[in-house]
Every structure is written in structure tokens, then in C-alpha cells.
Design a protein around this motif. Structure first.
Motif, PDB file in Angstrom:
ATOM      1  N   VAL A   1       0.836  -1.205   0.000  1.00 59.11           N
ATOM      2  CA  VAL A   1       0.000   0.000   0.000  1.00 59.11           C
ATOM      3  C   VAL A   1       0.871   1.255   0.000  1.00 59.11           C
ATOM      4  O   VAL A   1       0.615   2.218  -0.738  1.00 59.11           O
ATOM      5  CB  VAL A   1      -0.955  -0.010   1.206  1.00 59.11           C
ATOM      6  CG1 VAL A   1      -1.685   1.329   1.330  1.00 59.11           C
ATOM      7  CG2 VAL A   1      -1.965  -1.153   1.078  1.00 59.11           C
ATOM      8  N   LYS A   2       1.921   1.244   0.800  1.00 58.31           N
ATOM      9  CA  LYS A   2       2.804   2.420   0.854  1.00 58.31           C
ATOM     10  C   LYS A   2       3.481   2.650  -0.496  1.00 58.31           C
ATOM     11  O   LYS A   2       3.601   3.790  -0.968  1.00 58.31           O
ATOM     12  CB  LYS A   2       3.854   2.275   1.948  1.00 58.31           C
ATOM     13  CG  LYS A   2       4.669   3.558   2.165  1.00 58.31           C
ATOM     14  CD  LYS A   2       5.588   3.447   3.368  1.00 58.31           C
ATOM     15  CE  LYS A   2       6.217   4.814   3.680  1.00 58.31           C
ATOM     16  NZ  LYS A   2       6.996   5.374   2.561  1.00 58.31           N
ATOM     17  N   GLN A   3       3.930   1.577  -1.147  1.00 62.26           N
ATOM     18  CA  GLN A   3       4.570   1.732  -2.447  1.00 62.26           C
ATOM     19  C   GLN A   3       3.626   2.385  -3.453  1.00 62.26           C
ATOM     20  O   GLN A   3       4.028   3.284  -4.205  1.00 62.26           O
ATOM     21  CB  GLN A   3       5.031   0.375  -2.992  1.00 62.26           C
ATOM     22  CG  GLN A   3       5.700   0.479  -4.365  1.00 62.26           C
ATOM     23  CD  GLN A   3       6.126  -0.867  -4.927  1.00 62.26           C
ATOM     24  OE1 GLN A   3       6.020  -1.891  -4.256  1.00 62.26           O
ATOM     25  NE2 GLN A   3       6.594  -0.877  -6.153  1.00 62.26           N
TER      26      GLN A   3
ATOM     27  N   THR B   1     -11.141   1.746   0.823  1.00 63.78           N
ATOM     28  CA  THR B   1     -11.362   3.037   1.461  1.00 63.78           C
ATOM     29  C   THR B   1     -10.111   3.517   2.189  1.00 63.78           C
ATOM     30  O   THR B   1      -9.773   4.715   2.156  1.00 63.78           O
ATOM     31  CB  THR B   1     -12.533   2.946   2.450  1.00 63.78           C
ATOM     32  OG1 THR B   1     -13.727   2.607   1.730  1.00 63.78           O
ATOM     33  CG2 THR B   1     -12.747   4.264   3.188  1.00 63.78           C
ATOM     34  N   ALA B   2      -9.403   2.603   2.839  1.00 58.90           N
ATOM     35  CA  ALA B   2      -8.151   2.982   3.511  1.00 58.90           C
ATOM     36  C   ALA B   2      -7.156   3.571   2.522  1.00 58.90           C
ATOM     37  O   ALA B   2      -6.494   4.583   2.800  1.00 58.90           O
ATOM     38  CB  ALA B   2      -7.558   1.763   4.221  1.00 58.90           C
TER      39      ALA B   2
ATOM     40  N   LEU C   1      -5.566   7.418   2.185  1.00 58.70           N
ATOM     41  CA  LEU C   1      -4.126   7.687   2.085  1.00 58.70           C
ATOM     42  C   LEU C   1      -3.812   8.528   0.858  1.00 58.70           C
ATOM     43  O   LEU C   1      -2.917   9.386   0.900  1.00 58.70           O
ATOM     44  CB  LEU C   1      -3.359   6.365   2.067  1.00 58.70           C
ATOM     45  CG  LEU C   1      -3.334   5.624   3.406  1.00 58.70           C
ATOM     46  CD1 LEU C   1      -2.954   4.160   3.213  1.00 58.70           C
ATOM     47  CD2 LEU C   1      -2.362   6.297   4.387  1.00 58.70           C
ATOM     48  N   TRP C   2      -4.533   8.297  -0.242  1.00 53.76           N
ATOM     49  CA  TRP C   2      -4.373   9.174  -1.413  1.00 53.76           C
ATOM     50  C   TRP C   2      -4.700  10.613  -1.028  1.00 53.76           C
ATOM     51  O   TRP C   2      -4.013  11.557  -1.442  1.00 53.76           O
ATOM     52  CB  TRP C   2      -5.307   8.742  -2.547  1.00 53.76           C
ATOM     53  CG  TRP C   2      -4.904   7.562  -3.349  1.00 53.76           C
ATOM     54  CD1 TRP C   2      -5.626   6.417  -3.542  1.00 53.76           C
ATOM     55  CD2 TRP C   2      -3.723   7.408  -4.152  1.00 53.76           C
ATOM     56  NE1 TRP C   2      -4.956   5.558  -4.384  1.00 53.76           N
ATOM     57  CE2 TRP C   2      -3.790   6.147  -4.773  1.00 53.76           C
ATOM     58  CE3 TRP C   2      -2.611   8.217  -4.384  1.00 53.76           C
ATOM     59  CZ2 TRP C   2      -2.794   5.664  -5.616  1.00 53.76           C
ATOM     60  CZ3 TRP C   2      -1.613   7.737  -5.235  1.00 53.76           C
ATOM     61  CH2 TRP C   2      -1.709   6.481  -5.837  1.00 53.76           C
ATOM     62  N   ALA C   3      -5.766  10.786  -0.264  1.00 49.93           N
ATOM     63  CA  ALA C   3      -6.159  12.134   0.153  1.00 49.93           C
ATOM     64  C   ALA C   3      -5.061  12.788   0.986  1.00 49.93           C
ATOM     65  O   ALA C   3      -4.788  13.991   0.843  1.00 49.93           O
ATOM     66  CB  ALA C   3      -7.469  12.074   0.933  1.00 49.93           C
ATOM     67  N   ASP C   4      -4.437  12.011   1.856  1.00 46.69           N
ATOM     68  CA  ASP C   4      -3.309  12.527   2.638  1.00 46.69           C
ATOM     69  C   ASP C   4      -2.188  12.986   1.719  1.00 46.69           C
ATOM     70  O   ASP C   4      -1.618  14.075   1.885  1.00 46.69           O
ATOM     71  CB  ASP C   4      -2.780  11.457   3.595  1.00 46.69           C
ATOM     72  CG  ASP C   4      -3.703  11.200   4.778  1.00 46.69           C
ATOM     73  OD1 ASP C   4      -4.592  12.025   5.039  1.00 46.69           O
ATOM     74  OD2 ASP C   4      -3.537  10.143   5.427  1.00 46.69           O
TER      75      ASP C   4
ATOM     76  N   GLU D   1      -1.739   2.005  10.410  1.00 43.38           N
ATOM     77  CA  GLU D   1      -2.884   2.441  11.219  1.00 43.38           C
ATOM     78  C   GLU D   1      -4.182   2.339  10.424  1.00 43.38           C
ATOM     79  O   GLU D   1      -5.201   1.843  10.922  1.00 43.38           O
ATOM     80  CB  GLU D   1      -2.664   3.879  11.685  1.00 43.38           C
ATOM     81  CG  GLU D   1      -3.793   4.422  12.547  1.00 43.38           C
ATOM     82  CD  GLU D   1      -3.538   5.852  12.984  1.00 43.38           C
ATOM     83  OE1 GLU D   1      -4.483   6.499  13.475  1.00 43.38           O
ATOM     84  OE2 GLU D   1      -2.383   6.335  12.834  1.00 43.38           O
ATOM     85  N   ARG D   2      -4.149   2.787   9.169  1.00 43.46           N
ATOM     86  CA  ARG D   2      -5.351   2.732   8.341  1.00 43.46           C
ATOM     87  C   ARG D   2      -5.720   1.277   8.024  1.00 43.46           C
ATOM     88  O   ARG D   2      -6.901   0.907   8.023  1.00 43.46           O
ATOM     89  CB  ARG D   2      -5.114   3.514   7.055  1.00 43.46           C
ATOM     90  CG  ARG D   2      -5.134   5.040   7.258  1.00 43.46           C
ATOM     91  CD  ARG D   2      -6.480   5.602   6.919  1.00 43.46           C
ATOM     92  NE  ARG D   2      -6.684   6.982   7.308  1.00 43.46           N
ATOM     93  CZ  ARG D   2      -5.961   8.042   6.941  1.00 43.46           C
ATOM     94  NH1 ARG D   2      -4.881   7.896   6.213  1.00 43.46           N
ATOM     95  NH2 ARG D   2      -6.313   9.253   7.323  1.00 43.46           N
TER      96      ARG D   2
END
Length: 436
Positions: free
Chosen positions: A239-241, A403-404, A408-411, A425-426
């Protein structure tokens, strides 16, 4: 087929338990032949409109009627309504004889008990299980159980790239690894142009991408018992990548965080974005004014540069399956219809028309499926695609983790830091929602 089905995924979460407990179509028999001269078929909307699909399918149903004497009543159902209609039918027992389902729903609908299992006898009745691509069959029900459906239309992801934008940036070939994609992307991402498109607001698309990256990091998001493992190191890294393409690497435009209606394809066609990860995009590009020579296609990157099995998976298995309700009153006719639609002739015709790949191996030999983009999709399905987790809660996985990733995209778009801790966390929140 390539439409967002996130809203339907939400519905199945709340409905599945009730359907499983009181399924009208979940009897132990395999239907009857009380009405041998008629069938009802619910088709998913594959083309540009419901009416277009009716025009495509009606002549084929006439062929079937001429061959068998069985009249097929067709209803083409929009994706926004299809799953709700199916769930209502499994509860009431008042459904069609044959229907199309999104292949990611297979295990969830299988758990209701309403669908005919495709054991060896039933597969033999339509020519045998070996006719179908293994990865497509793997996306038709839970592992270790007889499939709940038969593959009908197949798709996979490829990397589409703008040849002129690559040439302008001095890039001679498409990237084969993610490191290459990021390096190329940084050369391209300037002067209001961006390297990679994304659909950050599309929950299903988010899942498709992070599932594949999860495979490349050795994560499945579920363990062998079907328990979610969203916070494993591999899942978090995947997800982070993906989000880091915007947050860290700066090769995705911040506005993509809100995309959910194929805007990334429009940006690509207009020369605003140089690459996009997509399923069978040629017809969309053509409709938006691109010529075939304007774009190229390559396999989705993997860390090793060579797609394959295990951690070299580079696509989820996308597509549509065909199922039969167990309480059909024309069980023999339903099987004949499935055999007809999965015959080589019909597979070639329908998949050509809808821009998909036949899951029937012999039909793939048709020259139409050797076009550059379709060849990449075909080879990906055969060698380096994996089905999304075939667990009853798969649709809830799309909703919670999708949704998580959207959050994260929004962040990232807002300039807020996306760290390993914030990703975990998400994902932990999503896992807790799954376990409630």
C-alpha cells in the motif's frame, strides 16, 4: 466488466449472512427439467449501453434457439443493479436460470449455496474444465471447492504508455521494473505533465493495484483460513509503495486522489499523463481521438523485471463468470446454454465485440487476440495473473481496504506525510472493521 463495482460490494457485506441462513435457491438438488423449452438469462452490461448489449446478444440467442429449440428470455442488467438483483434472487429463490457475475463475487455468492457447483460431471457436459485458462477458473470460487461458475470473459492489467511523451523525455522503452518506472516518471513529471495516472477514489481499482503489489511483497491479505492479514509487513509495504508514487516520488498528479470515473484515461488520451495501468483500454483511447500508433503497451512492472508466478505476479484476474441457479427448472437447457456461450465460435465473437480475452484456450488462437495490447493481456492471464482472494468476505475487503487506500491518497494530495505507521494504522482500522 471494467466498471466500478464498489457500491455493490458494500451491499453484499450486509446481505450475505441473511442470504446464507435463508437461501431460497440453496437446496441440495441440482434443479429440474419442468420447463425444458425456456430459459431466463441475466447478462451483465458489457458494452457502451444496455441497448447495445441487447443488439449484440439477441442474434446469438436466436442461434441457440435454432440449434436447441430453447427460447432464451434476455435481460441485460446494469452493474449498479446486478448484485442487488442477484442477492434478492438467492433469498427468494425467484431468479434466472443462467446469469453473469463479476468474478470477484464468485466465492461470496458461492457461500449462499444458491449456485450450481461445477464439478467434473458438469464441466464434462460443456467440454471439460481443461478448455479454460487455469487463472480464470481459479477466479470462480473458493479454493478446494468445485467452482461456482464458469469463466466467460477475461481481462488483465497492462501498462499503457504514450510514445511521444516517452520520446520527448529521452526514454527509449517502457519500464520493466518499478525502479525504472519511478526513474522514467521523474523525467516526465514536469511542466504540468505527469508520468502515471491513478483512480484514487475508485475502491475496486485501489484493491486491484495493491493486491498485485502485495503479491510482489509476498502478502496475500488473507491467511489460509480466510482471516484478514492486512497489517502484515508485505501488505503495508504494498500500500505504501502505491501511494508513494504520489506522496514520495511525485509522479502522479495530486488531483488523481479524487478520480473514480476513468478520468486517468482521459488525461492519458489528452497527453497530460504518460502511463496508465488498465484493462483493455484501446477502444477508450480510440473514442477519445488517439491513434493506435500513439500509444504502446507492456506488461505491468515487477521488481525483477520478469513477470511470472509467486512474487512476480503483475495482475489480478479480471473478468465475468457465468453461473446457473441450482433451482433452475431447465437444468439440462442451462448447461446447453453455458456450453453454447463458451464454445469457440461464441467466445471469439463475443470477446472480440466486448474487447475482452476468451478464457477458453482454443478461442485465444484467433488472430483478433494477437493485437499488441490484447497479446500482452492474454499472456498475462496465462502466466502472471492471480485471482483476488476467493473468500466470502472478498467484497468487504474491497470496501474496507479500498477506502483505507483512498484516505491515504487524500493525505498524499494534501501534502500530509504517508508513513509506514500511518499506512499500518489505516489498514489496522480496516482489519478491525472486517472482524466486527
Amino acid at each position: 466488466m471494467r466498471r466500478t463495482r464498489a457500491a455493490a460490494a458494500v451491499t453484499i457485506v450486509s446481505a450475505l449472512a441473511a442470504v446464507t441462513a435463508g437461501c431460497g435457491g440453496g437446496s441440495s438438488d441440482n434443479g429440474s427439467n419442468e420447463s425444458p423449452k425456456t430459459l431466463t438469462y441475466w447478462a451483465s452490461n458489457q458494452g457502451p449501453s444496455v441497448e447495445a448489449d441487447k443488439k449484440i446478444l439477441t442474434p446469438e440467442l436466436k442461434k441457440f434457439e435454432q440449434q436447441t429449440g430453447i427460447k432464451v428470455k434476455l435481460e441485460v442488467i446494469p452493474w449498479s443493479d446486478l448484485l442487488n438483483r442477484i442477492l434478492a434472487a438467492t433469498t427468494s429463490g425467484q431468479g434466472p436460470d443462467v446469469l453473469n457475475i463479476g468474478n470477484t463475487w464468485s466465492a461470496s455468492l458461492q457461500a449462499t449455496g444458491a449456485l450450481l457447483p461445477w464439478d467434473q460431471k458438469n464441466f464434462d457436459a460443456i467440454g471439460g474444465r481443461d478448455r479454460f485458462v487455469d487463472s480464470a477458473v481459479a477466479a470462480s470460487g473458493a479454493e478446494g471447492q468445485d467452482p461456482a461458475a464458469v469463466p466467460l470473459y477475461s481481462l488483465a492489467y497492462a501498462l499503457y504508455y504514450n510514445k511521444q511523451m516517452f520520446a520527448d523525455a529521452g526514454i527509449s522503452k517502457p519500464p520493466a521494473t518499478w525502479d525504472e518506472l519511478v526513474a522514467d516518471g521523474k523525467k516526465i513529471s514536469k511542466d504540468d505533465k505527469w508520468a502515471l495516472g491513478a483512480e484514487g477514489g475508485n475502491l475496486s481499482n485501489n484493491i486491484h493495484q495493491v493486491f498485485v503489489l502485495g503479491k510482489q511483497h509476498g502478502a496475500d491479505f488473507f491467511d489460509k483460513s480466510g482471516k484478514p492479514t492486512f497489517t502484515s509487513d508485505g501488505a503495508v509495504a504494498a500500500v505504501k509503495q502505491y501511494v508513494d508514487f504520489m506522496a514520495k516520488d511525485k509522479i502522479i498528479a495530486p488531483g488523481n486522489a479524487e478520480y473514480a470515473q476513468n478520468q486517468s484515461l482521459t488525461d492519458f488520451a489528452k497527453g497530460k499523463t504518460a502511463m496508465v495501468l488498465w484493462q483493455a483500454a484501446a477502444s477508450t483511447f480510440a473514442s477519445q481521438g488517439m491513434k493506435p500508433e500513439d500509444w504502446g503497451v507492456a506488461p505491468v512492472p515487477v521488481a525483477s523485471g520478469a513477470p511470472g508466478a509467486g512474487q512476480n505476479i503483475n495482475s489480478m484476474v479480471a473478468g465475468i463468470n457465468m453461473a446457473v441457479f441450482k433451482n433452475t427448472k431447465n437444468i439440462d437447457g442451462a448447461k446447453k446454454f453455458v456450453k453454447f456461450v463458451t464454445s469457440d465460435e461464441e467466445q471469439k465473437l463475443l470477446n472480440k465485440t466486448f474487447g475482452s480475452i476468451p478464457p477458453v484456450k482454443s478461442a485465444q488462437a484467433d488472430a483478433a487476440f494477437s493485437a499488441p495490447d490484447l497479446k500482452v493481456l492474454r499472456d498475462t492471464l496465462a502466466t502472471s495473473a492471480a485471482p483476488l482472494p476467493q473468500v466470502p468476505t472478498e467484497s468487504q475487503f474491497e470496501t474496507t481496504v479500498g477506502t483505507a487506500v483512498k484516505e491515504l491518497w487524500a493525505d498524499a494530495a494534501a501534502g500530509r506525510p504517508v508513513t509506514t505507521e500511518s499506512v499500518k494504522e489505516r489498514l489496522n482500522k480496516a482489519q478491525q472493521q472486517m472482524q466486527q
